[in-house]
Design a protein around this motif. Structure first.
Motif, PDB file in Angstrom:
ATOM      1  N   ILE A  71       0.831  -1.205   0.000  1.00 55.15           N
ATOM      2  CA  ILE A  71       0.000   0.000   0.000  1.00 55.15           C
ATOM      3  C   ILE A  71       0.861   1.249   0.000  1.00 55.15           C
ATOM      4  N   GLU A  72       1.929   1.256   0.800  1.00 58.81           N
ATOM      5  CA  GLU A  72       2.788   2.435   0.839  1.00 58.81           C
ATOM      6  C   GLU A  72       3.488   2.658  -0.506  1.00 58.81           C
ATOM      7  N   LEU A  73       3.822   1.542  -1.229  1.00 61.47           N
ATOM      8  CA  LEU A  73       4.381   1.703  -2.572  1.00 61.47           C
ATOM      9  C   LEU A  73       3.364   2.368  -3.490  1.00 61.47           C
ATOM     10  N   LEU A  74       2.096   1.892  -3.442  1.00 61.56           N
ATOM     11  CA  LEU A  74       1.057   2.462  -4.304  1.00 61.56           C
ATOM     12  C   LEU A  74       0.775   3.913  -3.941  1.00 61.56           C
ATOM     13  N   ILE A  75       0.831   4.253  -2.644  1.00 62.34           N
ATOM     14  CA  ILE A  75       0.664   5.657  -2.237  1.00 62.34           C
ATOM     15  C   ILE A  75       1.793   6.486  -2.822  1.00 62.34           C
ATOM     16  N   GLY A  76       3.000   5.925  -2.811  1.00 62.37           N
ATOM     17  CA  GLY A  76       4.161   6.660  -3.304  1.00 62.37           C
ATOM     18  C   GLY A  76       4.084   6.950  -4.793  1.00 62.37           C
ATOM     19  N   VAL A  77       3.659   5.977  -5.592  1.00 61.58           N
ATOM     20  CA  VAL A  77       3.622   6.210  -7.037  1.00 61.58           C
ATOM     21  C   VAL A  77       2.409   7.044  -7.431  1.00 61.58           C
ATOM     22  N   SER A  78       1.479   7.264  -6.495  1.00 65.89           N
ATOM     23  CA  SER A  78       0.275   8.049  -6.783  1.00 65.89           C
ATOM     24  C   SER A  78       0.319   9.423  -6.126  1.00 65.89           C
ATOM     25  N   ALA A  79       1.503   9.885  -5.706  1.00 68.43           N
ATOM     26  CA  ALA A  79       1.607  11.088  -4.882  1.00 68.43           C
ATOM     27  C   ALA A  79       1.695  12.378  -5.680  1.00 68.43           C
ATOM     28  N   ALA A  80       1.778  12.305  -7.014  1.00 68.40           N
ATOM     29  CA  ALA A  80       1.875  13.537  -7.803  1.00 68.40           C
ATOM     30  C   ALA A  80       0.611  14.360  -7.622  1.00 68.40           C
TER      31      ALA A  80
ATOM     32  N   ARG B  91       7.164   8.224 -10.926  1.00 70.14           N
ATOM     33  CA  ARG B  91       7.958   6.991 -10.819  1.00 70.14           C
ATOM     34  C   ARG B  91       7.303   5.882 -11.652  1.00 70.14           C
ATOM     35  N   PRO B  92       7.196   6.036 -12.961  1.00 68.28           N
ATOM     36  CA  PRO B  92       6.484   5.034 -13.770  1.00 68.28           C
ATOM     37  C   PRO B  92       7.091   3.647 -13.706  1.00 68.28           C
TER      38      PRO B  92
ATOM     39  N   PRO C  44       5.986  15.866 -18.256  1.00 75.27           N
ATOM     40  CA  PRO C  44       7.354  16.077 -18.751  1.00 75.27           C
ATOM     41  C   PRO C  44       8.396  15.905 -17.657  1.00 75.27           C
ATOM     42  N   GLU C  45       7.964  16.013 -16.356  1.00 79.56           N
ATOM     43  CA  GLU C  45       8.928  15.922 -15.262  1.00 79.56           C
ATOM     44  C   GLU C  45       9.288  14.490 -14.905  1.00 79.56           C
ATOM     45  N   ALA C  46       8.573  13.502 -15.453  1.00 79.15           N
ATOM     46  CA  ALA C  46       8.784  12.103 -15.063  1.00 79.15           C
ATOM     47  C   ALA C  46      10.144  11.606 -15.541  1.00 79.15           C
ATOM     48  N   ALA C  47      10.730  10.755 -14.680  1.00 80.26           N
ATOM     49  CA  ALA C  47      12.025  10.138 -15.034  1.00 80.26           C
ATOM     50  C   ALA C  47      11.743   8.976 -15.979  1.00 80.26           C
ATOM     51  N   PHE C  48      11.499   9.283 -17.251  1.00 78.67           N
ATOM     52  CA  PHE C  48      11.109   8.267 -18.226  1.00 78.67           C
ATOM     53  C   PHE C  48      11.585   8.706 -19.608  1.00 78.67           C
ATOM     54  N   ASP C  49      12.372   7.858 -20.237  1.00 85.11           N
ATOM     55  CA  ASP C  49      12.893   8.165 -21.581  1.00 85.11           C
ATOM     56  C   ASP C  49      11.883   7.671 -22.609  1.00 85.11           C
TER      57      ASP C  49
END
Length: 792
Positions: free
Chosen positions: A40-49, A180-181, A193-198
């Motif tokens: 759950i904490e991982l999912l909260i983290g990736v949904s924090a934007a 954090r995709p 555009p700010e995501a760390a994703f190429d």
């Protein structure tokens, strides 16, 4: 106790030591099971934007809905087992009020997202294709939606949910914004555009994610969705501002029938080039299997028929594709009522084009277009009305000329099913036996290669003459000559499967006789009948009367077989079948005058004696032939035989010498072996009624028996038997026949006289005593007087 839903609230921020987003539930937060805390904490983290929405599935089957804002993430934890209402709010609507379910999602997608769809038409089909692949087997790669505004991603997800079947829309996991995709486990990931994703990394694009780039990059993957008709039809509806209807229960989650119905209702232009449903869609999607598919197919075919049009050009790729679709619809059960209008429209184009080019349309010109028999008849009737008069006139004119010139109009007449074909068949059948035209007629038939015409010609060649006589013989001789000629005989041999019997008999006869080097040699008469019966007509002796009758007429066109040939016929054909086929006269001649009395004769007589249609004299002879062995085998008594056999002999008269001698001899044998003293009726028959032939055979049988010295001595030692024979032979019945009187007198002298010489006085006296005991003093005196006379 019911499943409890947990409302969670987490504070998010930057961890100073790790420089990563972390989650802090804060004081007083509901307890979360230890085994789910890390997930759950991982999912909260990736949904924090900021502004992000997310929906995720937990390992235990639970669900987690999240919304980020003001430095906190609000979460709703639905534990495993919590109900999922079929028409409740969808996850993408969970934080919207007053959203009430899928219909609200469709409404929002049809309004707020309509401009998005129209403004991104090129991206719409590839996007929907990738959405459907998420639920394939194996599942598709996660989708990355790169957009500047997370609300745009939300619109894309809302459109996807409104397009998917209900269970799939509720199962779709997503996050509308994440930095954090690579850590996010959802199916659709929104990034900015700010995501760390190429977004341009080849490895990422080829193997890890499907990237739909709205940030000035290449956009959706080019060309994808070209063959995904669910995506194409769904996109077409969105571009028209019409939300797609969900598939009905039992129709399959991605059924095309509802979508096609909606598309056809749009009443937009429909062309043969761009909108034809490809065959592989029909095969793979099971359109014809859907419960509501019939109405869709009917409307679709109506559109396709209009696209086929009446123009004779008809060679475009679109028209060829229409023909393929038509075949697939037929092969996959769409039904004639649906397919036939399109098939007829396509066939009319093909025939019009062929006729315009001056060539005869053939089956291959149809390209496999599925036409039923009724549709073919309808189409040919249309063409016959157009072409028929010219064809009939042309053929009638050419039949008076050389054979090769008949081909064109005869071919057209065959195709159109015109009655004038009969005149052509008559002409070809007449030309085949002609030495000058036969080879040309064969070439014509080979060129036309029409089984119906072949059958008509063969029927004319094999038509029987009206009755036996010179005309029938001439017909048979002509057939044999035709079968022996080349190339006519070869043509006949290749068509024996549907040739009349007379033609098959002629070809087989020529083949049988070809094995004999000398002209005129080879089987004929009964031998030919047997060979043809075994080969062509009645294999195993079984067949029908019509076949045997035709075989009989072929082998004996102006008569019948010789009596001596009948056994050969019976070896190949059942006697009852021969009788039914008209062979009664030949069978009667053989039965009444056989060469020998064998099992074949007896079996034939047994089978025919009760058969209808047999000549009465022949029937009596058959019964007579059966009665004789029945007496010998004890199946009838001598008492019965002396009544039956004489009656049958009278009914069968005049008897041929062979039958006369045979029946008389067998009856006489049994009379001679029987103690007639115990059979008074038999004795009276022999003495007073028996024909001279029977009496003569009786005498021969007795003499033969007592020619043996041993038998004579045995008789001398048996005074009872001696007395019985004396009483029989010396009997002076007033109604005795003259031939019996002569025979009895001779037997007394020749048999009893010789036996008496082997008797002593005691035995002679015993005979006298037996006669007195059985018949009285008169017979004792007669015995003594007879003894005195023969001793002189």
């Amino acid at each position: 106790m019911g499943v409890q839903t947990r409302q969670l609230s987490y504070r998010v921020g930057e961890g100073a030591a790790t420089d990563e987003v972390f989650a802090d539930p804060g004081a007083g937060a509901p307890d979360v099971p230890d085994e789910l805390r890390d997930e759950i904490e991982l999912l909260i983290g990736v949904s924090a934007a900021p502004g992000a929405l997310s929906f995720s599935r937990l390992p235990d089957g639970g669900r987690l809905l999240c919304r980020a804002g003001d430095g906190r993430v609000q979460a709703l934890h639905l534990p495993a087992g919590a109900p999922e209402p079929a028409d409740g709010p969808l996850p993408v609507d969970a934080w919207h009020t007053p959203a009430r379910g899928r219909r609200d999602t469709a409404r929002r997608a049809g309004t707020a997202s309509a401009d998005l769809a129209r403004g991104n038409a090129a991206r719409l089909v590839p996007f929907l294709t990738d959405v459907r692949r998420l639920f394939g087997s194996p599942a598709g790669r996660p989708l990355v939606l790169a957009e500047a505004d997370p609300r745009t991603v939300e619109h894309w997800i809302a459109l996807a949910c409104a397009s998917l079947p209900g269970p799939y829309a509720r199962a779709l996991t997503f996050v509308t914004r994440t930095t954090r995709p690579h850590d996010a486990p959802q199916q659709i990931l929104g990034i900015g555009p700010e995501a760390a994703f190429d977004r341009e990394d080849p490895e990422t694009l080829a193997h890890l994610y499907r990237v739909h780039d709205g940030l000035g990059g290449p956009g959706s993957p080019p060309g994808d969705g070209r063959d995904d008709w669910w995506a194409r039809l769904t996109a077409r509806l969105w571009l028209a501002g019409v939300p797609p209807e969900p598939a009905a229960d039992g129709a399959g989650p991605f059924a095309l029938a509802p979508l096609w119905r909606q598309v056809l209702e749009l009443d937009e232009p429909f062309t043969a080039e761009g909108d034809v449903l490809p065959p592989q869609v029909l095969r793979d999607a099971g359109l014809w299997q859907a419960a509501s598919a019939a109405g869709v197919l009917a409307a679709l075919v109506e559109r396709l028929t209009g696209a086929a049009g009446p123009a004779p050009g008809g060679g475009s790729p679109g028209i060829r594709q229409l023909a393929t679709v038509c075949r697939e619809l037929h092969d996959n059960g769409a039904g004639e009522a649906i397919v036939e209008p399109l098939a007829l429209a396509l066939a009319r184009r093909r025939y019009a084009r062929a006729y315009a080019d001056g060539v005869l349309p053939r089956e291959e010109d149809l390209g496999g277009i599925p036409l039923s028999d009724a549709a073919r008849r309808r189409l040919r009737a249309e063409l016959r009305d157009t072409w028929g008069p010219r064809v009939e006139k042309d053929l009638a004119h050419r039949l008076s000329g050389p054979v090769p010139a008949w081909a064109g109009p005869l071919e057209l007449a065959l195709f159109l099913g015109m009655d004038v074909v009969d005149r052509g068949a008559d002409a070809v059948a007449a030309a085949l036996p002609d030495p000058g035209q036969g080879a040309q007629a064969v070439a014509l038939l080979d060129r036309l290669a029409d089984p119906a015409l072949d059958r008509r010609v063969l029927d004319r060649l094999g038509a029987p003459a009206s009755g036996p006589g010179p005309e029938r013989r001439r017909r048979v001789e002509d057939l044999l000559a035709l079968a022996a000629a080349r190339p006519q005989g070869t043509w006949l041999e290749r068509r024996l499967e549907y040739a009349p019997l007379a033609v098959r008999f002629a070809v087989a006869t020529v083949q049988l006789r070809s094995r004999h080097p000398a002209p005129g040699d080879g089987p004929a008469g009964g031998e030919l009948f047997a060979a043809l019966a075994a080969r062509e007509a009645v294999p195993g002796g079984r067949g029908d009367a019509r076949t045997v009758r035709e075989l009989w007429a072929f082998v004996w066109p102006d008569g019948g077989p010789d009596r001596t040939e009948v056994p050969t016929l019976l070896g190949a054909c059942d006697s009852l079948l021969l009788l039914q086929a008209g062979g009664g006269e030949a069978l009667g001649a053989w039965l009444t005058d056989p060469d020998r009395f064998d099992p074949l004769l007896l079996d034939t007589a047994t089978r025919l004696r009760t058969a209808p249609g047999l000549d009465p004299r022949v029937r009596a002879t058959a019964e007579l032939l059966v009665a004789v062995p029945a007496l010998a085998e004890g199946r009838i008594s001598l008492r019965e035989a002396v009544h039956t056999v004489p009656r049958l002999r009278r009914q069968a008269a005049p008897l041929t010498p062979a039958v006369d001698e045979h029946t008389a001899r067998n009856l006489a044998v049994w009379l001679a072996r029987t103690d007639l003293a115990r059979e008074p009726q038999a004795m009276r028959y022999l003495v007073c009624q028996a024909e001279e032939a029977v009496v003569t055979e009786y005498g021969r049988c007795v003499r033969r028996h007592y020619d043996s010295a041993d038998q004579l001595i045995t008789l001398a030692g048996n005074h009872v038997r001696t007395a019985s024979l004396f009483h029989l032979w010396f009997h002076a019945d007033e109604q005795r026949t003259a031939h019996w009187e002569r025979m009895a007198k001779n037997l007394c002298e020749e048999v009893l006289g010789r036996a008496a010489r082997h008797m002593d006085d005691a035995r002679l006296a015993a005979v006298a005593a037996r006669l007195r005991h059985d018949h009285g003093h008169t017979w004792e005196e007669a015995w003594n007087k007879w003894l005195a006379r023969i001793r002189r």
